[in-house]
Write a protein that holds these residues in place. Sequence first.
Motif, PDB file in Angstrom:
ATOM      1  N   UNK A 469       0.843  -1.197   0.000  1.00 35.50           N
ATOM      2  CA  UNK A 469       0.000   0.000   0.000  1.00 35.50           C
ATOM      3  C   UNK A 469       0.874   1.242   0.000  1.00 35.50           C
ATOM      4  N   UNK A 470       0.316   2.336  -0.511  1.00 35.80           N
ATOM      5  CA  UNK A 470       1.035   3.610  -0.542  1.00 35.80           C
ATOM      6  C   UNK A 470       0.637   4.534   0.600  1.00 35.80           C
ATOM      7  N   UNK A 471      -0.443   4.210   1.323  1.00 36.08           N
ATOM      8  CA  UNK A 471      -1.019   5.188   2.263  1.00 36.08           C
ATOM      9  C   UNK A 471      -0.997   4.733   3.724  1.00 36.08           C
ATOM     10  N   UNK A 472      -0.118   3.796   4.072  1.00 31.57           N
ATOM     11  CA  UNK A 472      -0.061   3.337   5.461  1.00 31.57           C
ATOM     12  C   UNK A 472       0.164   4.483   6.446  1.00 31.57           C
ATOM     13  N   UNK A 473       0.899   5.500   6.022  1.00 32.19           N
ATOM     14  CA  UNK A 473       1.221   6.627   6.899  1.00 32.19           C
ATOM     15  C   UNK A 473      -0.012   7.404   7.350  1.00 32.19           C
ATOM     16  N   UNK A 474      -1.146   7.210   6.680  1.00 37.55           N
ATOM     17  CA  UNK A 474      -2.366   7.902   7.102  1.00 37.55           C
ATOM     18  C   UNK A 474      -2.889   7.388   8.439  1.00 37.55           C
ATOM     19  N   UNK A 475      -2.483   6.185   8.841  1.00 36.48           N
ATOM     20  CA  UNK A 475      -3.037   5.607  10.067  1.00 36.48           C
ATOM     21  C   UNK A 475      -2.737   6.472  11.280  1.00 36.48           C
ATOM     22  N   UNK A 476      -1.607   7.147  11.307  1.00 37.75           N
ATOM     23  CA  UNK A 476      -1.263   7.966  12.474  1.00 37.75           C
ATOM     24  C   UNK A 476      -2.336   9.024  12.750  1.00 37.75           C
ATOM     25  N   UNK A 477      -2.980   9.547  11.725  1.00 39.12           N
ATOM     26  CA  UNK A 477      -3.988  10.582  11.914  1.00 39.12           C
ATOM     27  C   UNK A 477      -5.317   9.988  12.387  1.00 39.12           C
ATOM     28  N   UNK A 478      -5.615   8.786  11.938  1.00 37.74           N
ATOM     29  CA  UNK A 478      -6.806   8.095  12.449  1.00 37.74           C
ATOM     30  C   UNK A 478      -6.616   7.738  13.925  1.00 37.74           C
ATOM     31  N   UNK A 479      -5.422   7.294  14.282  1.00 39.74           N
ATOM     32  CA  UNK A 479      -5.155   6.981  15.685  1.00 39.74           C
ATOM     33  C   UNK A 479      -5.310   8.219  16.559  1.00 39.74           C
ATOM     34  N   UNK A 480      -4.845   9.344  16.047  1.00 39.97           N
ATOM     35  CA  UNK A 480      -4.997  10.584  16.814  1.00 39.97           C
ATOM     36  C   UNK A 480      -6.472  10.960  16.957  1.00 39.97           C
ATOM     37  N   UNK A 481      -7.232  10.773  15.885  1.00 41.02           N
ATOM     38  CA  UNK A 481      -8.662  11.079  15.945  1.00 41.02           C
ATOM     39  C   UNK A 481      -9.387  10.182  16.942  1.00 41.02           C
ATOM     40  N   UNK A 482      -8.805   9.004  17.210  1.00 44.27           N
ATOM     41  CA  UNK A 482      -9.398   8.086  18.189  1.00 44.27           C
ATOM     42  C   UNK A 482      -8.775   8.248  19.586  1.00 44.27           C
ATOM     43  N   UNK A 483      -8.081   9.362  19.799  1.00 45.92           N
ATOM     44  CA  UNK A 483      -7.612   9.686  21.135  1.00 45.92           C
ATOM     45  C   UNK A 483      -6.337   9.007  21.564  1.00 45.92           C
ATOM     46  N   UNK A 484      -5.425   8.754  20.610  1.00 50.06           N
ATOM     47  CA  UNK A 484      -4.122   8.170  20.920  1.00 50.06           C
ATOM     48  C   UNK A 484      -3.031   9.157  20.518  1.00 50.06           C
ATOM     49  N   UNK A 485      -2.160   9.501  21.456  1.00 54.32           N
ATOM     50  CA  UNK A 485      -1.067  10.438  21.183  1.00 54.32           C
ATOM     51  C   UNK A 485       0.171   9.667  20.760  1.00 54.32           C
ATOM     52  N   UNK A 486       0.703  10.023  19.583  1.00 55.40           N
ATOM     53  CA  UNK A 486       1.911   9.408  19.048  1.00 55.40           C
ATOM     54  C   UNK A 486       2.988  10.472  18.911  1.00 55.40           C
ATOM     55  N   UNK A 487       4.257  10.057  18.919  1.00 57.18           N
ATOM     56  CA  UNK A 487       5.333  10.989  18.622  1.00 57.18           C
ATOM     57  C   UNK A 487       5.330  11.281  17.126  1.00 57.18           C
ATOM     58  N   UNK A 488       6.172  12.193  16.692  1.00 52.49           N
ATOM     59  CA  UNK A 488       6.119  12.645  15.301  1.00 52.49           C
ATOM     60  C   UNK A 488       6.532  11.556  14.306  1.00 52.49           C
ATOM     61  N   UNK A 489       7.151  10.465  14.760  1.00 53.15           N
ATOM     62  CA  UNK A 489       7.496   9.389  13.831  1.00 53.15           C
ATOM     63  C   UNK A 489       6.294   8.504  13.530  1.00 53.15           C
TER      64      UNK A 489
END
Length: 549
Positions: A469-489
């Motif tokens: 897939x080309x868009x795996x990196x989009x998951x970080x924004x969905x995780x944030x929308x579901x209330x999970x804080x991730x570092x910038x990586x």
Amino acid sequence: MNETLALTAVALASAALVLPAAKRRLELSIAKHPSLTGHARMAKRVAALLPGYAYDAERFFNSDQAPAEAVSRRRAALQKLAQQLGDRHARSLALTRQAADGLSDLQFTSAYRVPFQYSPYLRKHLQVASFVQRADGVTVTDLDGRTFYDLTGSYGVNVFGHDFYRQVMAEATARASSHGVLLGSYHPAVAFNVERLRQISGLDEVSFHMSGTEAVMQAVRLARYHTRKTHLVRFCGAYHGWWEDVQPGPGNPVKPRDTYTLKEMDADTLRVLRTRTDIACVLVNPLQGLHPNSAAPGDSSLVDSSRRAGFDRSAYTAWLQELRTVCTERGIVLIFDEVFMGFRLALGGAQAYFGVRADMVTYGKTLGGGLPVGVVCGRRALMKRYREDRPADICFARGTFNAHPMVMCAMQVFLERLDSPAVQAVYDGLDARWNARAAQLNQQLLAADVPVQVANISSVWTLFYTQPARYNWMLQFYLRAHGLALSWVGTGRLVFSLDYSDNDFREVAHRIVAACKEMQADGWWWHDPRRTNQTIRRGILRELLAQRF
């Protein structure tokens, strides 16, 4: 005839000198990882040639030639995400935009959250806030009062939970208040810290520094000083700070000079260590056991789904034992860089966890109890900074704020609490607990039929993707929308604090699965069975060449 014999003799003598050197050079080349990560000079050349370009709106949503229906879902999804995050985090986003204008760190992390081709369009339409107002237990709360489960781990600092460090810093402030900012003289906490660190590390002497990077710098400097050798060996993908050429390749303007970047867990590397005479020390970052010979797994590199990870404790232990044997045989200083992982795997760190004794160990991050610190522990013969018989031959290393009284008091409180029953209990069954949680989440992800799995080394996790897939990196924004804080990586590194309860983890797992299912429903994981990771990379190469030429 005599002239012919003389020339022959000279040729043979030259060959005798050149051939062994050529053999060692060939062995060194073979011991480097075949990827660009293992070839710093080549990586820098490639980086210099890499053209910058950005996808327009059409290409952003359709870089994988998805059908119109999937592209339409993606467009609507991005607009919805942007609206959600903008509405929920308005104050936090406003301050982030204000600060970014003058804060270069924010500019960099914003630009490199995702692959560069997608970054300009994404930054324009989807923004992420970087400010929080408080931290409690396993959560953080932003300026808008929105609470997230914290998966950042404060870049490794947060081993025991936010409440733990707040209490440590409060007690340290009280202890250090009478000392003020008096520097040069030591606070009594220093003596306690030295003795306790000697016990934990099993080594003879200790020195204090302001950061983990400084601690590693000093350890390497002392190794060179005492061995009278020039080069250090680091392993492909490992991070030991951004100084000199120890972070080789792209991101470092310094050319490789005195650093060999070799393959980890490989016999070719052991051969180099056994045959070269210029190696002063070997640096080991235990975190690399999760992804040997691979660089830090940031989402900015997720152009396909080739990222993999997996930790084999037995295999990595056997490797460290072999490394220890060779270093002992050759008089090479073995340095464990435990700045990131120290006290997370075991009370005695990686040395205790793997059962392998290093010559020097560096600590940082969590050991400061929430304040900045770096520490070197080492054998007495390696820690000495001067020579009695040559008074001008010294290995100088000082810093104004080394052993700062506030930091030393925080370290003392931290070390005292390590001995408490509550903290000791955290280590009971630590591996089994976190491995079971990873297995539990993997089962839930499989049941949800999403192309995501997790790998872990204790409480440090990474997500990897099982479908090209080309868009795996989009998951970080969905995780944030579901209330999970991730570092910038992004999803490359999830760092849990050890105070996560089973209930806390169940909620995090539920949110991860929900985010994955939502992302899949929004069309980002549309898949053409004919497309592979290799064909994706070839397509990107064609783009690069077209932009370049």
